[in-house]
Motif scaffolding. Structure first.
Motif, mmCIF file in Angstrom:
data_model
loop_
_atom_site.group_PDB
_atom_site.id
_atom_site.type_symbol
_atom_site.label_atom_id
_atom_site.label_comp_id
_atom_site.label_asym_id
_atom_site.label_seq_id
_atom_site.Cartn_x
_atom_site.Cartn_y
_atom_site.Cartn_z
ATOM 1 N N CYS A 1 0.831 -1.212 0.000
ATOM 2 C CA CYS A 1 0.000 0.000 0.000
ATOM 3 C C CYS A 1 0.859 1.254 0.000
ATOM 4 O O CYS A 1 0.587 2.210 -0.715
ATOM 5 C CB CYS A 1 -0.919 0.012 1.221
ATOM 6 N N LYS A 2 1.904 1.252 0.826
ATOM 7 C CA LYS A 2 2.799 2.404 0.884
ATOM 8 C C LYS A 2 3.475 2.619 -0.461
ATOM 9 O O LYS A 2 3.569 3.746 -0.948
ATOM 10 C CB LYS A 2 3.848 2.216 1.976
ATOM 11 N N GLN A 3 3.936 1.531 -1.072
ATOM 12 C CA GLN A 3 4.609 1.641 -2.365
ATOM 13 C C GLN A 3 3.644 2.170 -3.427
ATOM 14 O O GLN A 3 4.013 3.000 -4.250
ATOM 15 C CB GLN A 3 5.166 0.278 -2.771
ATOM 16 N N ASN B 1 4.288 5.618 -5.379
ATOM 17 C CA ASN B 1 4.290 5.661 -6.838
ATOM 18 C C ASN B 1 3.285 6.676 -7.361
ATOM 19 O O ASN B 1 3.559 7.403 -8.322
ATOM 20 C CB ASN B 1 3.998 4.278 -7.424
ATOM 21 N N PHE B 2 2.109 6.737 -6.721
ATOM 22 C CA PHE B 2 1.101 7.716 -7.135
ATOM 23 C C PHE B 2 1.623 9.136 -6.966
ATOM 24 O O PHE B 2 1.437 9.980 -7.844
ATOM 25 C CB PHE B 2 -0.204 7.525 -6.351
ATOM 26 N N GLU B 3 2.294 9.411 -5.865
ATOM 27 C CA GLU B 3 2.844 10.751 -5.648
ATOM 28 C C GLU B 3 3.841 11.115 -6.743
ATOM 29 O O GLU B 3 3.830 12.230 -7.263
ATOM 30 C CB GLU B 3 3.494 10.842 -4.272
ATOM 31 N N ARG B 4 4.703 10.173 -7.121
ATOM 32 C CA ARG B 4 5.668 10.430 -8.203
ATOM 33 C C ARG B 4 4.956 10.641 -9.540
ATOM 34 O O ARG B 4 5.283 11.559 -10.303
ATOM 35 C CB ARG B 4 6.668 9.286 -8.299
ATOM 36 N N GLU B 5 3.959 9.800 -9.834
ATOM 37 C CA GLU B 5 3.201 9.925 -11.081
ATOM 38 C C GLU B 5 2.434 11.245 -11.126
ATOM 39 O O GLU B 5 2.353 11.894 -12.169
ATOM 40 C CB GLU B 5 2.236 8.752 -11.224
ATOM 41 N N GLU C 1 -2.501 16.727 -0.651
ATOM 42 C CA GLU C 1 -2.581 15.438 0.023
ATOM 43 C C GLU C 1 -3.001 14.437 -1.054
ATOM 44 O O GLU C 1 -4.104 14.519 -1.590
ATOM 45 C CB GLU C 1 -3.622 15.483 1.157
ATOM 46 N N ALA C 2 -2.093 13.527 -1.430
ATOM 47 C CA ALA C 2 -2.356 12.551 -2.487
ATOM 48 C C ALA C 2 -2.814 11.238 -1.865
ATOM 49 O O ALA C 2 -2.182 10.728 -0.948
ATOM 50 C CB ALA C 2 -1.102 12.335 -3.326
ATOM 51 N N LYS C 3 -3.916 10.707 -2.371
ATOM 52 C CA LYS C 3 -4.469 9.451 -1.854
ATOM 53 C C LYS C 3 -4.706 8.497 -3.021
ATOM 54 O O LYS C 3 -5.411 8.823 -3.962
ATOM 55 C CB LYS C 3 -5.815 9.692 -1.145
ATOM 56 N N ARG C 4 -4.106 7.320 -2.933
ATOM 57 C CA ARG C 4 -4.288 6.285 -3.973
ATOM 58 C C ARG C 4 -5.053 5.145 -3.335
ATOM 59 O O ARG C 4 -4.494 4.115 -2.945
ATOM 60 C CB ARG C 4 -2.917 5.834 -4.476
ATOM 61 N N VAL C 5 -6.359 5.341 -3.172
ATOM 62 C CA VAL C 5 -7.218 4.356 -2.523
ATOM 63 C C VAL C 5 -8.541 4.258 -3.279
ATOM 64 O O VAL C 5 -8.953 5.195 -3.962
ATOM 65 C CB VAL C 5 -7.496 4.719 -1.044
ATOM 66 N N GLU C 6 -9.193 3.118 -3.148
ATOM 67 C CA GLU C 6 -10.488 2.907 -3.792
ATOM 68 C C GLU C 6 -11.591 3.732 -3.138
ATOM 69 O O GLU C 6 -12.420 4.308 -3.802
ATOM 70 C CB GLU C 6 -10.867 1.423 -3.753
ATOM 71 N N ARG C 7 -11.583 3.753 -1.832
ATOM 72 C CA ARG C 7 -12.610 4.495 -1.093
ATOM 73 C C ARG C 7 -11.919 5.563 -0.269
ATOM 74 O O ARG C 7 -11.321 5.268 0.756
ATOM 75 C CB ARG C 7 -13.402 3.560 -0.193
ATOM 76 N N CYS C 8 -12.034 6.773 -0.732
ATOM 77 C CA CYS C 8 -11.376 7.880 -0.041
ATOM 78 C C CYS C 8 -12.394 8.587 0.855
ATOM 79 O O CYS C 8 -13.457 8.990 0.391
ATOM 80 C CB CYS C 8 -10.791 8.871 -1.055
ATOM 81 N N ALA C 9 -12.064 8.723 2.113
ATOM 82 C CA ALA C 9 -12.886 9.500 3.043
ATOM 83 C C ALA C 9 -12.458 10.955 2.872
ATOM 84 O O ALA C 9 -11.608 11.463 3.602
ATOM 85 C CB ALA C 9 -12.676 9.019 4.467
ATOM 86 N N VAL D 1 -7.112 17.595 -1.735
ATOM 87 C CA VAL D 1 -6.898 16.154 -1.771
ATOM 88 C C VAL D 1 -7.051 15.712 -3.223
ATOM 89 O O VAL D 1 -8.019 16.096 -3.888
ATOM 90 C CB VAL D 1 -7.929 15.402 -0.899
ATOM 91 N N ILE D 2 -6.092 14.951 -3.714
ATOM 92 C CA ILE D 2 -6.193 14.368 -5.045
ATOM 93 C C ILE D 2 -6.215 12.854 -4.864
ATOM 94 O O ILE D 2 -5.318 12.291 -4.237
ATOM 95 C CB ILE D 2 -5.027 14.802 -5.959
ATOM 96 N N ASN D 3 -7.256 12.233 -5.380
ATOM 97 C CA ASN D 3 -7.451 10.788 -5.219
ATOM 98 C C ASN D 3 -7.535 10.118 -6.582
ATOM 99 O O ASN D 3 -8.245 10.575 -7.463
ATOM 100 C CB ASN D 3 -8.746 10.516 -4.443
ATOM 101 N N ARG D 4 -6.803 9.028 -6.707
ATOM 102 C CA ARG D 4 -6.870 8.197 -7.909
ATOM 103 C C ARG D 4 -7.191 6.777 -7.487
ATOM 104 O O ARG D 4 -6.576 6.238 -6.570
ATOM 105 C CB ARG D 4 -5.549 8.238 -8.661
ATOM 106 N N ARG D 5 -8.158 6.182 -8.147
ATOM 107 C CA ARG D 5 -8.558 4.813 -7.860
ATOM 108 C C ARG D 5 -7.866 3.865 -8.823
ATOM 109 O O ARG D 5 -7.287 4.277 -9.824
ATOM 110 C CB ARG D 5 -10.075 4.692 -7.977
ATOM 111 N N ASN D 6 -7.941 2.573 -8.531
ATOM 112 C CA ASN D 6 -7.366 1.555 -9.412
ATOM 113 C C ASN D 6 -7.990 1.645 -10.803
ATOM 114 O O ASN D 6 -9.175 1.926 -10.941
ATOM 115 C CB ASN D 6 -7.593 0.154 -8.848
ATOM 116 N N ARG D 7 -7.186 1.418 -11.809
ATOM 117 C CA ARG D 7 -7.610 1.411 -13.208
ATOM 118 C C ARG D 7 -8.194 2.742 -13.658
ATOM 119 O O ARG D 7 -8.928 2.816 -14.634
ATOM 120 C CB ARG D 7 -8.579 0.253 -13.490
ATOM 121 N N GLN D 8 -7.888 3.804 -12.965
ATOM 122 C CA GLN D 8 -8.366 5.137 -13.329
ATOM 123 C C GLN D 8 -7.188 5.912 -13.913
ATOM 124 O O GLN D 8 -6.107 5.938 -13.310
ATOM 125 C CB GLN D 8 -8.908 5.846 -12.083
ATOM 126 N N CYS D 9 -7.370 6.520 -15.067
ATOM 127 C CA CYS D 9 -6.265 7.283 -15.635
ATOM 128 C C CYS D 9 -6.098 8.579 -14.833
ATOM 129 O O CYS D 9 -7.027 9.055 -14.182
ATOM 130 C CB CYS D 9 -6.467 7.550 -17.117
#
Length: 129
Positions: free
Chosen positions: A7-9, A13-17, A60-68, A91-99
């Motif tokens: 999860c941390k990785q 990775n999301f922060e770098r992307e 605040e970058a969040k790479r999770v499916e369900r972001c509170a 807050v910027i959130n990206r979910r799996n398989r989301q461009c």
């Protein structure tokens, strides 16, 4: 579903992307970077923004499916206050398989209005306060 280090990785990775995306599409140069030692984990968390070089934004970058989103925004606001930042917490959130360009951005309406007013002015639509 990744757990622990996975999860941390994924978040790192999301922060770098995200930094690379903003550099290409927002700044047109290498301005934004992942903050050193950002990310989850009580040992390394510095309480700062996840990205540096984002003028006006405390990201605040969040790479999770369900972001509170309210909780994540409150975390960004607390961190911004603790670091005496005057930038707008978002807050910027990206979910799996989301461009990347379909990621979500969450911020307070008052902060959104500051950006929207600037856009209105740039487009020649004056606003009144």
């Amino acid at each position: 579903m990744p757990k622990g280090r996975g999860c941390k990785q994924k978040g790192d990775n999301f922060e770098r992307e995200l930094a690379a995306f903003l550099n290409e599409y927002a700044y047109g140069r290498s301005l934004c970077h992942r903050a050193p030692l950002s990310g989850g984990g009580s040992v390394i968390s510095t309480g700062g923004a996840d990205l540096t070089g984002t003028p006006g934004l405390f990201v605040e970058a969040k790479r999770v499916e369900r972001c509170a989103f309210p909780n994540a925004l409150e975390q960004a606001e607390r961190n911004a206050e603790q670091t005496c930042s005057t930038e707008h917490p978002i807050v910027i959130n990206r979910r799996n398989r989301q461009c990347m360009e379909e990621s979500y951005v969450f911020l307070r309406l008052g902060d959104f209005l500051a950006f929207y007013h600037a856009w209105l002015e740039r487009e020649g639509h004056p606003h009144s306060n």
